[in-house]
Design an enzyme around this catalytic site. Structure first.
Site, PDB file in Angstrom:
ATOM      1  N   ASP A 122      42.971 130.101  28.112  1.00  0.00           N
ATOM      2  CA  ASP A 122      42.665 130.965  29.251  1.00  0.00           C
ATOM      3  C   ASP A 122      43.661 130.784  30.380  1.00  0.00           C
ATOM      4  O   ASP A 122      43.811 131.675  31.218  1.00  0.00           O
ATOM      5  CB  ASP A 122      41.251 130.680  29.745  1.00  0.00           C
ATOM      6  CG  ASP A 122      40.207 131.241  28.802  1.00  0.00           C
ATOM      7  OD1 ASP A 122      39.751 132.371  29.033  1.00  0.00           O
ATOM      8  OD2 ASP A 122      39.881 130.559  27.819  1.00  0.00           O
TER       9      ASP A 122
ATOM     10  N   GLN B  64      29.855 131.496  21.166  1.00  0.00           N
ATOM     11  CA  GLN B  64      30.871 132.503  20.864  1.00  0.00           C
ATOM     12  C   GLN B  64      31.437 132.348  19.453  1.00  0.00           C
ATOM     13  O   GLN B  64      31.846 133.323  18.829  1.00  0.00           O
ATOM     14  CB  GLN B  64      32.009 132.445  21.893  1.00  0.00           C
ATOM     15  CG  GLN B  64      31.614 132.879  23.286  1.00  0.00           C
ATOM     16  CD  GLN B  64      31.244 131.711  24.168  1.00  0.00           C
ATOM     17  OE1 GLN B  64      30.758 130.675  23.696  1.00  0.00           O
ATOM     18  NE2 GLN B  64      31.490 131.829  25.471  1.00  0.00           N
TER      19      GLN B  64
ATOM     20  N   ASN C 108      41.028 125.870  28.109  1.00  0.00           N
ATOM     21  CA  ASN C 108      40.391 126.723  27.109  1.00  0.00           C
ATOM     22  C   ASN C 108      38.890 126.446  27.126  1.00  0.00           C
ATOM     23  O   ASN C 108      38.410 125.573  27.855  1.00  0.00           O
ATOM     24  CB  ASN C 108      40.993 126.464  25.724  1.00  0.00           C
ATOM     25  CG  ASN C 108      40.574 127.533  24.717  1.00  0.00           C
ATOM     26  OD1 ASN C 108      40.770 128.722  24.952  1.00  0.00           O
ATOM     27  ND2 ASN C 108      40.000 127.125  23.596  1.00  0.00           N
TER      28      ASN C 108
END
Length: 376
Positions: free
Chosen positions: A253, A212, A263
């Protein structure tokens, strides 16, 4: 159902397509997503006409990132309502699509509660669907506003921690416009530093196994003209040892009631490195990411991803189906948690739309949440 439409090769040039948008073509309302599995090669829109298609998109990471998942969840409930599908079933499916991301359930509840309130007041299906859609749009606007506020508070904190500018920031995963109704969380802070002329270098962890950072953060940094350098995740220690990192900025998150932060996996090792090298480790997330019902880090459910994401080199858009190039012997078992948990004592500050919390304590988390409830 879901259809994909390729719009343009990705890269510098025209503004990036919206990460998420509601559309109403003649054949009926749809939710349109920028398919993040196809970046950076091309900007492609994924059109979801029902909740099963949206759930598949969420699980395949076509749409991802805590705040954006909340927005997607809210729009998903609205999509079910306005198309006449089972709203209760839709809400349940959406809320369970990715268990670690607390914003997803939050967005689903917001739209679902608006729908049920309208029904309880005697609204018909059309009016109740309109209420769910209005709530989704409200959440979308709120997240954009929160993004701008976090960017401002985060830049002020950086300037306080690192007087003189010239910030060299290390980040992990992707936390920009691709995860938000606005310009993001941690990335938005770095972008503000760049615009203010105070960003010397953005160090971008590639973020294995689905890259990502390499695919998405580098893509956003390039589009914004930022000075950035990509590195493998396991090269971060060398950067710290060389004194090349001034601060670490990540998103979240889920934040537990004690300040533990879940996270993208790889965040916890960065916190350990930052602590050892006396470098600030800063989490940037909206208060909607805080879950007071989760008492501590050990109580956070960590999503386990398919093993082939590790054992194969697979394009992200086909990761769930397999079929990539093997990089490990057939039958190799893989440990592939999507997230890890950083304890609060390793977190220098948590930046929210209501300001920065430092030190990170349970009492401070509770005060932040109380402040956010009063503001709504």
């Amino acid at each position: 159902m879901a259809d994909q439409y390729a719009r343009t090769p990705a890269g510098s040039g025209p503004p990036m397509l919206p990460s998420i948008r509601w559309d109403e073509p003649p054949e009926g309302p749809v939710l349109v997503l920028l398919d993040q599995t196809r970046l950076p090669a091309e900007e492609t829109e994924l059109v979801c006409t029902d909740v099963p298609a949206l759930v598949r998109a969420i699980r395949a990471l076509a749409v991802r990132g805590a705040p954006l998942l909340g927005i997607a969840g809210a729009y998903g409930v609205a999509l079910a309502a306005v198309r006449g599908f089972d709203v209760e079933d839709a809400a349940e499916r959406l809320a369970g699509a990715r268990p670690t991301a607390v914003n997803l359930g939050y967005g689903v509840r917001r739209a679902h509660d608006a729908y049920r309130t309208a029904v309880g007041k005697g609204a018909g299906p059309e009016q109740a669907g309109a209420a769910a859609l209005a709530e989704a749009r409200r959440l979308h606007r709120e997240d954009a506003e929160a993004s701008a506020q976090m960017a401002a508070f985060g830049l002020s904190l950086l300037d306080e921690l690192l007087p003189g500018g010239g910030h060299r920031i290390l980040t992990h995963c992707n936390t920009g416009a691709l995860v938000s109704g606005g310009e993001g969380t941690a990335f938005a802070v770095a972008l503000s530093a760049h615009r203010a002329g105070r960003l010397r270098r953005l160090w971008v962890d590639e973020t294995r196994p689905l890259l990502q950072g390499a695919r998405l953060t580098a893509y956003e940094a390039a589009r914004n003209g930022m000075a950035y350098t990509l590195l493998t995740d396991n090269a971060a220690g060398s950067l710290f040892a060389a004194g090349e990192v001034d601060a670490v900025l990540i998103g979240a998150d889920r934040i537990a009631a004690d300040g533990s932060v879940a996270n993208k996996v790889g965040s916890y090792p960065l916190a350990v490195l930052a602590g050892y090298h006396h470098v600030p480790f800063v989490v940037v997330a909206p208060t909607t990411t805080i879950d007071l019902d989760t008492p501590d880090g050990a109580s956070i459910e960590v999503e386990q991803r398919p093993g082939q994401e590790v054992t194969e080199l697979t394009p992200p858009r086909t990761a769930e189906a397999g079929g990539g190039m093997p990089v490990a012997p057939l039958g190799t078992q893989a440990f592939n948690p999507a997230f890890d948990v950083t304890p609060p004592e390793l977190v220098t500050a948590i930046v929210t739309e209501y300001g920065a919390l430092s030190p990170v304590t349970g009492d401070g988390i509770a005060e932040l949440c109380a402040r956010s409830r009063q503001a709504r």
